[in-house]
Design a protein around this motif. Structure first.
Motif, PDB file in Angstrom:
ATOM      1  N   LEU A  43      66.379 -86.908  77.322  1.00  0.00           N
ATOM      2  CA  LEU A  43      66.248 -87.780  76.158  1.00  0.00           C
ATOM      3  C   LEU A  43      64.776 -88.095  75.909  1.00  0.00           C
ATOM      4  CD1 LEU A  43      67.401 -89.619  73.941  1.00  0.00           C
ATOM      5  CD2 LEU A  43      67.654 -91.409  75.679  1.00  0.00           C
ATOM      6  N   SER A  44      64.054 -88.412  76.960  1.00  0.00           N
ATOM      7  CA  SER A  44      62.625 -88.690  76.827  1.00  0.00           C
ATOM      8  C   SER A  44      61.881 -87.470  76.298  1.00  0.00           C
ATOM      9  CB  SER A  44      62.050 -89.124  78.175  1.00  0.00           C
ATOM     10  OG  SER A  44      60.656 -89.368  78.089  1.00  0.00           O
ATOM     11  N   ALA A  45      62.241 -86.291  76.798  1.00  0.00           N
ATOM     12  CA  ALA A  45      61.583 -85.060  76.348  1.00  0.00           C
ATOM     13  C   ALA A  45      61.871 -84.785  74.878  1.00  0.00           C
ATOM     14  CB  ALA A  45      62.035 -83.881  77.212  1.00  0.00           C
ATOM     15  N   LEU A  46      63.114 -84.987  74.455  1.00  0.00           N
ATOM     16  CA  LEU A  46      63.475 -84.779  73.052  1.00  0.00           C
ATOM     17  C   LEU A  46      62.711 -85.730  72.140  1.00  0.00           C
ATOM     18  CD1 LEU A  46      67.359 -84.346  73.263  1.00  0.00           C
ATOM     19  CD2 LEU A  46      65.727 -82.612  72.476  1.00  0.00           C
ATOM     20  N   LEU A  47      62.721 -87.003  72.484  1.00  0.00           N
ATOM     21  CA  LEU A  47      62.044 -87.981  71.647  1.00  0.00           C
ATOM     22  C   LEU A  47      60.545 -87.732  71.607  1.00  0.00           C
ATOM     23  CD1 LEU A  47      64.043 -91.152  72.730  1.00  0.00           C
ATOM     24  CD2 LEU A  47      64.215 -89.950  70.546  1.00  0.00           C
ATOM     25  N   ASN A  48      59.984 -87.325  72.724  1.00  0.00           N
ATOM     26  CA  ASN A  48      58.561 -86.983  72.747  1.00  0.00           C
ATOM     27  C   ASN A  48      58.270 -85.789  71.844  1.00  0.00           C
ATOM     28  OD1 ASN A  48      57.710 -89.001  74.474  1.00  0.00           O
ATOM     29  ND2 ASN A  48      57.983 -87.775  76.320  1.00  0.00           N
ATOM     30  N   TYR A  49      59.170 -84.805  71.847  1.00  0.00           N
ATOM     31  CA  TYR A  49      58.978 -83.639  70.979  1.00  0.00           C
ATOM     32  C   TYR A  49      58.870 -84.075  69.522  1.00  0.00           C
ATOM     33  CZ  TYR A  49      59.837 -79.356  68.390  1.00  0.00           C
ATOM     34  OH  TYR A  49      59.721 -78.319  67.500  1.00  0.00           O
ATOM     35  N   TRP A  50      59.799 -84.916  69.097  1.00  0.00           N
ATOM     36  CA  TRP A  50      59.805 -85.337  67.696  1.00  0.00           C
ATOM     37  C   TRP A  50      58.659 -86.290  67.389  1.00  0.00           C
ATOM     38  CZ3 TRP A  50      62.733 -83.331  63.840  1.00  0.00           C
ATOM     39  CH2 TRP A  50      63.694 -82.398  64.247  1.00  0.00           C
ATOM     40  N   ALA A  51      58.301 -87.136  68.333  1.00  0.00           N
ATOM     41  CA  ALA A  51      57.178 -88.048  68.121  1.00  0.00           C
ATOM     42  C   ALA A  51      55.864 -87.285  67.977  1.00  0.00           C
ATOM     43  CB  ALA A  51      57.088 -89.035  69.282  1.00  0.00           C
ATOM     44  N   GLU A  52      55.721 -86.202  68.727  1.00  0.00           N
ATOM     45  CA  GLU A  52      54.461 -85.473  68.757  1.00  0.00           C
ATOM     46  C   GLU A  52      54.381 -84.357  67.715  1.00  0.00           C
ATOM     47  OE1 GLU A  52      54.167 -84.091  72.756  1.00  0.00           O
ATOM     48  OE2 GLU A  52      53.995 -86.115  73.595  1.00  0.00           O
ATOM     49  N   ASN A  53      55.521 -83.898  67.209  1.00  0.00           N
ATOM     50  CA  ASN A  53      55.501 -82.716  66.348  1.00  0.00           C
ATOM     51  C   ASN A  53      55.964 -82.938  64.910  1.00  0.00           C
ATOM     52  OD1 ASN A  53      54.864 -80.290  68.260  1.00  0.00           O
ATOM     53  ND2 ASN A  53      56.356 -81.530  69.373  1.00  0.00           N
ATOM     54  N   SER A  54      56.619 -84.052  64.624  1.00  0.00           N
ATOM     55  CA  SER A  54      57.269 -84.171  63.314  1.00  0.00           C
ATOM     56  C   SER A  54      56.425 -84.835  62.233  1.00  0.00           C
ATOM     57  CB  SER A  54      58.592 -84.948  63.467  1.00  0.00           C
ATOM     58  OG  SER A  54      58.345 -86.294  63.858  1.00  0.00           O
ATOM     59  N   ILE A  55      55.365 -85.525  62.605  1.00  0.00           N
ATOM     60  CA  ILE A  55      54.591 -86.292  61.628  1.00  0.00           C
ATOM     61  C   ILE A  55      53.806 -85.370  60.698  1.00  0.00           C
ATOM     62  CG2 ILE A  55      52.691 -87.931  61.348  1.00  0.00           C
ATOM     63  CD1 ILE A  55      53.598 -89.276  63.912  1.00  0.00           C
ATOM     64  N   ASP A  56      53.862 -85.678  59.407  1.00  0.00           N
ATOM     65  CA  ASP A  56      53.089 -84.954  58.401  1.00  0.00           C
ATOM     66  C   ASP A  56      51.831 -85.775  58.100  1.00  0.00           C
ATOM     67  OD1 ASP A  56      51.997 -83.659  56.229  1.00  0.00           O
ATOM     68  OD2 ASP A  56      53.897 -83.383  55.172  1.00  0.00           O
ATOM     69  N   ASP A  57      50.746 -85.450  58.765  1.00  0.00           N
ATOM     70  CA  ASP A  57      49.503 -86.198  58.594  1.00  0.00           C
ATOM     71  C   ASP A  57      48.825 -85.902  57.262  1.00  0.00           C
ATOM     72  OD1 ASP A  57      49.371 -87.647  61.046  1.00  0.00           O
ATOM     73  OD2 ASP A  57      48.886 -85.783  62.084  1.00  0.00           O
ATOM     74  N   LYS A  58      49.147 -84.764  56.674  1.00  0.00           N
ATOM     75  CA  LYS A  58      48.477 -84.348  55.442  1.00  0.00           C
ATOM     76  C   LYS A  58      49.091 -84.972  54.203  1.00  0.00           C
ATOM     77  CE  LYS A  58      46.683 -80.214  53.165  1.00  0.00           C
ATOM     78  NZ  LYS A  58      46.615 -78.720  53.213  1.00  0.00           N
ATOM     79  N   TYR A  59      50.435 -84.951  54.112  1.00  0.00           N
ATOM     80  CA  TYR A  59      51.101 -85.380  52.882  1.00  0.00           C
ATOM     81  C   TYR A  59      51.920 -86.668  53.047  1.00  0.00           C
ATOM     82  CZ  TYR A  59      49.835 -80.700  51.303  1.00  0.00           C
ATOM     83  OH  TYR A  59      49.140 -79.569  50.959  1.00  0.00           O
ATOM     84  N   GLY A  60      52.009 -87.163  54.253  1.00  0.00           N
ATOM     85  CA  GLY A  60      52.744 -88.403  54.493  1.00  0.00           C
ATOM     86  C   GLY A  60      54.147 -88.171  55.006  1.00  0.00           C
ATOM     87  N   GLY A  61      54.676 -89.163  55.671  1.00  0.00           N
ATOM     88  CA  GLY A  61      56.038 -89.067  56.196  1.00  0.00           C
ATOM     89  C   GLY A  61      56.146 -88.070  57.324  1.00  0.00           C
ATOM     90  N   PHE A  62      57.110 -87.176  57.188  1.00  0.00           N
ATOM     91  CA  PHE A  62      57.401 -86.213  58.242  1.00  0.00           C
ATOM     92  C   PHE A  62      57.443 -84.806  57.663  1.00  0.00           C
ATOM     93  CE2 PHE A  62      58.925 -90.314  59.508  1.00  0.00           C
ATOM     94  CZ  PHE A  62      58.564 -90.410  60.848  1.00  0.00           C
TER      95      PHE A  62
END
Length: 401
Positions: A20-39
């Protein structure tokens, strides 16, 4: 129990907490859209971000639910920050300020791409907003959830034949094409949409115990027992005409096992003894049919069967839902055979379904064990809701048993 392999529940739950920790870390570290906002809209199966990908309401609502539930479970403020981000983006870009409700999809930059109003997406909005309210106390979020409940009841309900229609235009007009996806039949009603209406209604009821909402949940339970669960096979019927004539010969093992526990949860949430007994009986029958038909020799769950032809691929989400479905059956019956099925699915997940190199779970794995790297790791339909929810549910249920 005789002939049952001893299971170290504590060891299994420890493994689940790590995953569970690994899954949540994956999404926390990989899903953010820094360029256009959101995810981000998509990361492909090889882990590469798809440039300017479509952003879907379902994915974004599921992200809001996931990070809210993750914060409730772990109290890690990083997940609260991500839940705040998901909430703000959903409200600012997906919410129709003129007509209400959630648009189906956006372009990469947040502009509207598809303004149709799928009932399924409105349901996941309720699921997400109610979960976010549960962990933050943000009253605005509860208002959004209640507004969506009232929108579904006002616009999607079929007052002639019962049930809820699949989709409407942005201003609540009928559509010719109501399909949830290209895979689905173009019918006015489906099991899938009804399942993901009762699921969020249940979550909303936990934070807003409104008497009319309780009636709506009872109404949906009647629909499932009366029309959607096939009383001969104890599979879900999947697609229907307006008068509930079934038009599908497909068996979805993942939905069967998911629905088995979600219907029980709904009955328990409203504390309805008659429905608790009725759903308990039906859910065990559905679980037993899944065991009899849908389990591979390695303990994993097959995808589906259509017109007698078995699709032996193992998709990620049925494995996740099986963890909860079998756990629910075990706790409701005290039959340790169901616990064995939990363990077997779990061993398959960590041994075959999990991507040990790039993280998260593969979209699917073939019968011969070949992992699919074509379909997305993150995408319109690939999200952390099924697998993170499954781990949270099993950890909480078996950890307190």
């Amino acid at each position: 129990m005789n002939n049952l392999i001893n299971i170290n529940i504590d060891s299994m739950l420890h493994e689940m907490k790590l995953e569970l920790s690994a899954l949540l870390n994956y999404w926390a570290e990989n899903s953010i859209d820094d360029k256009y906002g959101g995810f981000l809209g998509e990361i492909n199966g090889l882990g590469i971000v798809t440039d300017k990908a479509e952003k879907g309401a379902v994915l974004n609502a599921r992200l809001l639910w996931t990070f809210s539930a993750a914060y409730a479970f772990s109290k890690d403020k990083r997940y609260l920050s991500l839940a705040n981000r998901a909430y703000q983006y959903l409200v600012k870009y997906f919410w129709d300020q003129e007509n209400g409700g959630l648009y189906w999809s956006l372009n990469f930059d947040g502009t509207i791409l598809n303004n149709r109003k799928q009932a399924y997406a409105q349901g996941f909005g309720i699921y997400a907003f109610s979960e976010y309210f549960k962990v933050t106390g943000n009253k605005e979020s509860l208002v959004y959830a209640i507004d969506l409940y009232r929108i579904i009841e006002a616009h999607y309900k079929d007052h002639k034949h019962g049930g809820y229609f699949e989709a409407l235009s942005n201003c609540w007009e009928p559509l010719v094409d109501m399909r949830l996806s290209e895979k689905d039949a173009n019918e006015p009603k489906s099991m899938n949409t009804h399942l993901h209406i009762i699921e969020p209604y249940t979550n909303l009821y936990k934070v807003w115990s409104n008497s009319q909402l309780k009636v709506s949940i009872q109404y949906l339970l009647d629909l499932f027992s009366g029309h959607i669960i096939n009383k001969q096979t104890f599979h879900f019927n999947l697609f229907f005409q307006e008068d509930w004539t079934c038009t599908s010969q497909i068996v979805s093992y993942g939905h069967d096992i998911e629905g088995a526990w979600l219907l029980n949860e709904a009955a328990y949430a409203i504390n309805d003894t008659n429905n608790i007994n009725r759903m308990m009986d039906l859910s065990i029958k559905m679980v037993e049919v899944t065991i009899g038909e849908g389990i591979a020799p390695d303990g994993s769950i097959y995808y589906e069967k259509e017109n007698g032809r078995l699709d032996t691929d193992r998709h990620w989400w049925p494995q996740a839902e099986a963890l909860v479905g079998f756990t629910d059956a075990y706790l409701n019956t005290n039959n340790e055979a169901y616990l064995q099925h939990v363990n077997r699915v779990w061993q398959y997940i960590i041994g075959t379904m999990k991507d040990p190199i790039k993280g998260e779970w593969f979209w699917k794995v073939s019968d011969n064990g070949k992992a699919d790297t074509f379909n997305p790791k993150l995408g319109f339909w690939k999200c952390p809701y099924h697998n993170s929810r499954a781990l949270i549910e099993v950890i909480k249920r078996l950890g307190s048993n």
